[in-house]
Scaffold this motif. Structure first.
Motif, PDB file in Angstrom:
ATOM      1  N   SER A   1     -36.911 -12.295 -36.413  1.00 44.83           N
ATOM      2  CA  SER A   1     -37.846 -11.055 -36.800  1.00 44.83           C
ATOM      3  C   SER A   1     -37.676 -10.090 -35.685  1.00 44.83           C
ATOM      4  CB  SER A   1     -39.137 -11.190 -37.287  1.00 44.83           C
ATOM      5  OG  SER A   1     -39.741 -11.974 -36.177  1.00 44.83           O
ATOM      6  N   THR A   2     -37.657 -10.626 -34.583  1.00 46.60           N
ATOM      7  CA  THR A   2     -37.586  -9.798 -33.251  1.00 46.60           C
ATOM      8  C   THR A   2     -36.198  -8.956 -33.160  1.00 46.60           C
ATOM      9  OG1 THR A   2     -38.918 -11.383 -31.908  1.00 46.60           O
ATOM     10  CG2 THR A   2     -37.299  -9.963 -30.714  1.00 46.60           C
ATOM     11  N   ARG A   3     -35.194  -9.650 -33.780  1.00 46.11           N
ATOM     12  CA  ARG A   3     -33.603  -9.006 -33.739  1.00 46.11           C
ATOM     13  C   ARG A   3     -33.732  -8.029 -34.798  1.00 46.11           C
ATOM     14  NH1 ARG A   3     -28.180  -9.391 -32.697  1.00 46.11           N
ATOM     15  NH2 ARG A   3     -27.287  -7.374 -33.743  1.00 46.11           N
ATOM     16  N   LEU A   4     -34.258  -8.138 -35.962  1.00 42.83           N
ATOM     17  CA  LEU A   4     -34.665  -7.323 -36.989  1.00 42.83           C
ATOM     18  C   LEU A   4     -35.522  -6.103 -36.621  1.00 42.83           C
ATOM     19  CD1 LEU A   4     -34.107  -6.537 -39.989  1.00 42.83           C
ATOM     20  CD2 LEU A   4     -36.149  -7.892 -40.448  1.00 42.83           C
ATOM     21  N   LEU A   5     -36.304  -6.357 -35.706  1.00 42.20           N
ATOM     22  CA  LEU A   5     -37.013  -4.927 -35.397  1.00 42.20           C
ATOM     23  C   LEU A   5     -36.313  -4.341 -34.381  1.00 42.20           C
ATOM     24  CD1 LEU A   5     -39.503  -3.478 -35.316  1.00 42.20           C
ATOM     25  CD2 LEU A   5     -40.557  -4.899 -33.622  1.00 42.20           C
ATOM     26  N   GLY A   6     -35.467  -4.998 -33.497  1.00 43.78           N
ATOM     27  CA  GLY A   6     -34.566  -4.185 -32.731  1.00 43.78           C
ATOM     28  C   GLY A   6     -33.769  -3.495 -33.214  1.00 43.78           C
ATOM     29  N   ASP A   7     -32.922  -4.068 -34.382  1.00 41.35           N
ATOM     30  CA  ASP A   7     -32.116  -3.304 -35.409  1.00 41.35           C
ATOM     31  C   ASP A   7     -32.637  -2.052 -36.051  1.00 41.35           C
ATOM     32  OD1 ASP A   7     -30.043  -5.116 -34.733  1.00 41.35           O
ATOM     33  OD2 ASP A   7     -30.292  -6.447 -36.335  1.00 41.35           O
ATOM     34  N   ARG A   8     -33.748  -2.287 -36.405  1.00 37.30           N
ATOM     35  CA  ARG A   8     -34.584  -0.948 -37.107  1.00 37.30           C
ATOM     36  C   ARG A   8     -34.792   0.121 -36.094  1.00 37.30           C
ATOM     37  NH1 ARG A   8     -38.642  -2.905 -42.062  1.00 37.30           N
ATOM     38  NH2 ARG A   8     -37.088  -4.265 -43.006  1.00 37.30           N
ATOM     39  N   LEU A   9     -35.204  -0.360 -35.038  1.00 41.63           N
ATOM     40  CA  LEU A   9     -35.340   0.877 -33.925  1.00 41.63           C
ATOM     41  C   LEU A   9     -34.102   1.477 -33.470  1.00 41.63           C
ATOM     42  CD1 LEU A   9     -37.863  -1.247 -31.653  1.00 41.63           C
ATOM     43  CD2 LEU A   9     -38.327   0.732 -33.035  1.00 41.63           C
ATOM     44  N   ALA A  10     -33.176   0.720 -33.413  1.00 38.73           N
ATOM     45  CA  ALA A  10     -31.668   1.384 -33.160  1.00 38.73           C
ATOM     46  C   ALA A  10     -31.402   2.062 -34.192  1.00 38.73           C
ATOM     47  CB  ALA A  10     -30.656   0.137 -32.778  1.00 38.73           C
ATOM     48  N   GLN A  11     -31.494   1.657 -35.405  1.00 36.24           N
ATOM     49  CA  GLN A  11     -31.110   2.827 -36.575  1.00 36.24           C
ATOM     50  C   GLN A  11     -31.750   4.000 -36.446  1.00 36.24           C
ATOM     51  OE1 GLN A  11     -28.413   2.061 -38.712  1.00 36.24           O
ATOM     52  NE2 GLN A  11     -28.916   4.387 -38.734  1.00 36.24           N
ATOM     53  N   SER A  12     -33.457   4.035 -36.093  1.00 34.15           N
ATOM     54  CA  SER A  12     -33.973   5.090 -36.010  1.00 34.15           C
ATOM     55  C   SER A  12     -33.685   6.007 -34.682  1.00 34.15           C
ATOM     56  CB  SER A  12     -35.701   4.662 -35.775  1.00 34.15           C
ATOM     57  OG  SER A  12     -36.357   5.694 -35.622  1.00 34.15           O
ATOM     58  N   ILE A  13     -33.326   5.452 -33.925  1.00 30.79           N
ATOM     59  CA  ILE A  13     -32.590   6.242 -32.360  1.00 30.79           C
ATOM     60  C   ILE A  13     -31.602   6.973 -32.951  1.00 30.79           C
ATOM     61  CG2 ILE A  13     -32.188   6.261 -30.223  1.00 30.79           C
ATOM     62  CD1 ILE A  13     -34.111   3.666 -30.032  1.00 30.79           C
ATOM     63  N   THR A  14     -30.775   6.163 -33.643  1.00 27.52           N
ATOM     64  CA  THR A  14     -29.330   6.645 -34.052  1.00 27.52           C
ATOM     65  C   THR A  14     -29.514   7.862 -35.006  1.00 27.52           C
ATOM     66  OG1 THR A  14     -28.085   4.649 -33.919  1.00 27.52           O
ATOM     67  CG2 THR A  14     -26.971   6.412 -34.968  1.00 27.52           C
ATOM     68  N   ASP A  15     -30.336   7.828 -36.089  1.00 34.55           N
ATOM     69  CA  ASP A  15     -30.417   8.741 -36.621  1.00 34.55           C
ATOM     70  C   ASP A  15     -31.139  10.062 -36.246  1.00 34.55           C
ATOM     71  OD1 ASP A  15     -29.550   6.954 -39.047  1.00 34.55           O
ATOM     72  OD2 ASP A  15     -31.628   6.566 -39.570  1.00 34.55           O
ATOM     73  N   GLU A  16     -32.088   9.757 -35.356  1.00 36.71           N
ATOM     74  CA  GLU A  16     -32.790  11.089 -34.656  1.00 36.71           C
ATOM     75  C   GLU A  16     -31.615  11.686 -33.707  1.00 36.71           C
ATOM     76  OE1 GLU A  16     -35.151  14.059 -33.675  1.00 36.71           O
ATOM     77  OE2 GLU A  16     -35.549  12.467 -35.348  1.00 36.71           O
ATOM     78  N   LEU A  17     -30.853  11.005 -33.051  1.00 35.86           N
ATOM     79  CA  LEU A  17     -29.897  11.608 -31.944  1.00 35.86           C
ATOM     80  C   LEU A  17     -28.827  12.271 -33.077  1.00 35.86           C
ATOM     81  CD1 LEU A  17     -29.761   8.788 -29.082  1.00 35.86           C
ATOM     82  CD2 LEU A  17     -30.562  11.399 -28.834  1.00 35.86           C
ATOM     83  N   SER A  18     -28.350  11.841 -34.022  1.00 30.06           N
ATOM     84  CA  SER A  18     -27.551  12.275 -34.933  1.00 30.06           C
ATOM     85  C   SER A  18     -27.948  13.727 -35.338  1.00 30.06           C
ATOM     86  CB  SER A  18     -27.199  11.582 -35.752  1.00 30.06           C
ATOM     87  OG  SER A  18     -26.239  12.039 -36.925  1.00 30.06           O
ATOM     88  N   ALA A  19     -29.252  13.734 -35.616  1.00 30.89           N
ATOM     89  CA  ALA A  19     -29.927  14.810 -36.029  1.00 30.89           C
ATOM     90  C   ALA A  19     -29.703  15.878 -34.961  1.00 30.89           C
ATOM     91  CB  ALA A  19     -31.199  14.744 -36.434  1.00 30.89           C
ATOM     92  N   ARG A  20     -29.718  15.706 -33.808  1.00 28.67           N
ATOM     93  CA  ARG A  20     -29.751  16.674 -32.445  1.00 28.67           C
ATOM     94  C   ARG A  20     -28.291  16.726 -32.032  1.00 28.67           C
ATOM     95  NH1 ARG A  20     -34.840  16.406 -29.600  1.00 28.67           N
ATOM     96  NH2 ARG A  20     -36.417  15.239 -30.861  1.00 28.67           N
ATOM     97  N   ASP A  21     -27.269  16.188 -32.848  1.00 23.35           N
ATOM     98  CA  ASP A  21     -26.054  16.401 -32.511  1.00 23.35           C
ATOM     99  C   ASP A  21     -25.280  15.491 -31.287  1.00 23.35           C
ATOM    100  OD1 ASP A  21     -25.414  18.281 -34.679  1.00 23.35           O
ATOM    101  OD2 ASP A  21     -26.151  19.774 -33.530  1.00 23.35           O
ATOM    102  N   HIS A  22     -25.863  14.528 -31.043  1.00 17.45           N
ATOM    103  CA  HIS A  22     -25.495  13.440 -30.150  1.00 17.45           C
ATOM    104  C   HIS A  22     -25.117  12.224 -30.696  1.00 17.45           C
ATOM    105  CE1 HIS A  22     -27.460  15.626 -26.705  1.00 17.45           C
ATOM    106  NE2 HIS A  22     -28.491  15.692 -27.508  1.00 17.45           N
ATOM    107  N   ASP A  23     -23.674  11.663 -30.185  1.00 15.09           N
ATOM    108  CA  ASP A  23     -23.251  10.395 -30.881  1.00 15.09           C
ATOM    109  C   ASP A  23     -23.848   9.340 -29.918  1.00 15.09           C
ATOM    110  OD1 ASP A  23     -21.612  11.735 -32.400  1.00 15.09           O
ATOM    111  OD2 ASP A  23     -19.977  12.238 -31.016  1.00 15.09           O
ATOM    112  N   LEU A  24     -24.160   8.153 -30.590  1.00 14.51           N
ATOM    113  CA  LEU A  24     -24.569   7.137 -29.854  1.00 14.51           C
ATOM    114  C   LEU A  24     -24.069   5.863 -30.287  1.00 14.51           C
ATOM    115  CD1 LEU A  24     -27.430   6.201 -28.197  1.00 14.51           C
ATOM    116  CD2 LEU A  24     -28.385   5.594 -30.410  1.00 14.51           C
ATOM    117  N   SER A  25     -23.774   4.952 -29.033  1.00 13.61           N
ATOM    118  CA  SER A  25     -23.194   3.836 -29.189  1.00 13.61           C
ATOM    119  C   SER A  25     -24.350   2.865 -28.900  1.00 13.61           C
ATOM    120  CB  SER A  25     -21.900   3.489 -28.289  1.00 13.61           C
ATOM    121  OG  SER A  25     -22.390   3.607 -26.973  1.00 13.61           O
ATOM    122  N   THR A  26     -24.263   1.764 -29.600  1.00 17.80           N
ATOM    123  CA  THR A  26     -25.398   0.727 -29.378  1.00 17.80           C
ATOM    124  C   THR A  26     -25.016  -0.562 -29.048  1.00 17.80           C
ATOM    125  OG1 THR A  26     -26.844   1.694 -31.058  1.00 17.80           O
ATOM    126  CG2 THR A  26     -27.299  -0.033 -30.536  1.00 17.80           C
TER     127      THR A  26
END
Length: 204
Positions: A15-40
């Motif tokens: 569940s710890t990794r699952l939460l990490g994955d959800r956080l990463a997706q949220s950050i990716t989505d937000e930075l994408s909306a700001r026109d930033h590419d993100l590698s994780t």
């Protein structure tokens, strides 16, 4: 831009990794909306437990641990997630950050998160995890994300909100800090970075 997720979960699946994955997706989505590419990149600490112990004893990091440390120190932002053990972060989580240079995280945006069996453990983020990264002079976002067993699939309540909402809010906060932080320059004053990043926050 580079995001590194540090997961201290011990089981597979975790569940710890699952939460990490959800956080990463949220950050990716937000930075994408700001026109930033993100590698994780993801650092699974359970795979490095022996290497961390060896480094603590010998003072020399094995190659896999050295690569993980580089992922953390070279990232533009961190999302760190620990399970709760004995009302604090796990020993593995603390030991990993013990082997990182104390100055390496200065000014780096960090999102802190934790998992546990009950919401009674949620304050571990404020009394243990946040002070750790404050000591390391990282810039810790205001929203810390705790996920208890009942949070998975729950609608939350009027005071805490649903887990997806907390994940989204924290992702928005760290994305603002990462987007505001100069790339390639030395670490800025923590307060200046925090003030500029938080001023740019937007919530939908």
């Amino acid at each position: 831009m580079r995001l590194t997720v540090v997961s201290a979960g011990l089981s597979t699946p975790s569940s710890t990794r699952l939460l990490g994955d959800r956080l990463a997706q949220s950050i990716t989505d937000e930075l994408s909306a700001r026109d930033h590419d993100l590698s994780t990149e993801v650092v699974e600490l359970r795979e490095l437990a022996g290497d961390i112990a060896s480094h603590l004893v010998t003072g020399f990091p094995p190659p896999r641990l050295s690569a993980a440390i580089d992922m953390v120190t070279n990232a533009d932002g961190l999302a760190v997630v620990t399970p709760v053990f004995a009302a604090s972060y796990s020993g593995l989580f603390k030991s990993f950050f013990d082997v990182i240079d104390p100055d390496a995280l200065t000014g780096k945006p960090v999102l802190i998160a934790a998992t546990g069996g009950t919401a009674r453990h949620s304050l571990v983020l404020e009394h243990a995890v946040r002070p750790l990264f404050a000591y390391l002079r990282a810039v810790v976002v205001p929203t810390a994300v705790f996920a208890a067993s009942e949070d998975w699939g729950s609608g939350g309540d009027a005071y805490t909100g649903a887990l997806p909402g907390r994940v989204r809010r924290a992702g928005t906060e760290i994305a603002a800090l990462m987007a505001a932080r100069p790339v390639g320059d030395g670490p800025e004053d923590d307060i200046a970075v925090l003030e500029r990043g938080l001023a740019d926050l937007r919530f939908d």
